[in-house]
Scaffold this active site. Sequence first.
Site, short mmCIF file in Angstrom:
data_model
loop_
_atom_site.label_atom_id
_atom_site.label_comp_id
_atom_site.label_asym_id
_atom_site.label_seq_id
_atom_site.Cartn_x
_atom_site.Cartn_y
_atom_site.Cartn_z
N CYS A 119 43.76 7.87 37.13
CA CYS A 119 44.73 6.79 36.93
C CYS A 119 44.32 5.80 35.84
O CYS A 119 45.15 5.03 35.35
CB CYS A 119 44.98 6.05 38.23
SG CYS A 119 45.53 7.13 39.58
N HIS A 252 48.21 -0.57 36.36
CA HIS A 252 48.48 0.75 36.94
C HIS A 252 49.37 0.55 38.16
O HIS A 252 49.09 -0.28 39.02
CB HIS A 252 47.17 1.42 37.32
CG HIS A 252 47.33 2.63 38.19
ND1 HIS A 252 48.24 3.62 37.93
CD2 HIS A 252 46.68 2.99 39.33
CE1 HIS A 252 48.17 4.55 38.85
NE2 HIS A 252 47.23 4.19 39.72
N ASN A 282 53.37 6.14 42.22
CA ASN A 282 52.12 6.20 41.46
C ASN A 282 52.15 7.46 40.61
O ASN A 282 52.06 8.57 41.12
CB ASN A 282 50.94 6.23 42.44
CG ASN A 282 49.59 6.25 41.74
OD1 ASN A 282 49.49 6.50 40.55
ND2 ASN A 282 48.54 5.98 42.50
#
Length: 325
Positions: A119, A252, A282
Amino acid sequence: MRSYSRITGTGSYLPPLRLTNADLVAQLAHSGIETSDEWIVERTGIRARHFAAPDVACSDLALEAARKAIEAAGCQPQDIDLIIVATSTPDMVFPSTACILQNKLGANGCPAFDVQAVCSGFVYALTVADAMIQAGTARRALVVGAEVFSRILDFKDRTTCVLFGDGAGAVVLEASETPGILASDLHADGRHVGILCVPGGVSGGQVLGDPLLKMDGQAVFKLAVGVLEKAARAALEKAHLTDADIDWLIPHQANIRIMQSTARKLGLSMDKVVVTVDQHGNTSAASIPLALDHAVRTGQVQKDQTLLLEGVGGGFTWGAVLLKL
């Protein structure tokens, strides 16, 4: 004269299939897995996500986002002299998704490689591209974050399968006489490998271990909140700026509670935070460039504003990039 780098174009792409929480809850119920829209929203802030069709590869998502970024930058694929793709879900073991993307774009000949920092991948890739431009080895880089996380989800684990989605975001980063990328701060701590991982591999044509995502949500949350603030402050210090100089925080998009906590620690109201986690879920390395492109194209983010991008992911990796758009 010193060469800096500056973002001149952004782009993004989401697969057409959009699954709301209600859609996913209904699908999971058929497998005997119980969850609810309320449970998902309360813990994560996620309301919907996009999944790629079975025949759509990571490079296909990257291609659509890349084309939009290149168009926004007012250049052609042949003008790109560096391609970096951040992904944890590549098309194949090798060659890199960047090389596959390069061929699909028709930008063959320039360096092309993948960055794997989960990520945090886009923040890592952007930092590498900036360094290569400052070193004079590239003048116009295509930096992409692209993921098909739906392929590695365990749909018997309600604590993880509701969190992730697929998508791609991209930027064109060009050499500039004025600074665009102001500072970056990258870190990793391999002691925390086990709290977020896909503990599988391939040997002799067989899958070894478990090829599905595993996460200790509480451990990730605790670690993420602390390291994100430290990386943000380190980047600000390197650029000789303070919290007050941040126009937009683009974190993020993993969990709204992590984002709220980070903003609070930096003294920022949520009005200064770009939020897309509710609609995208996500998307790992794609989440920051997806959010950036959304903010640019909706007019939320304006030219010459100061942006703080930051990510945290498996590895355990984390980092921040401070830039002027």
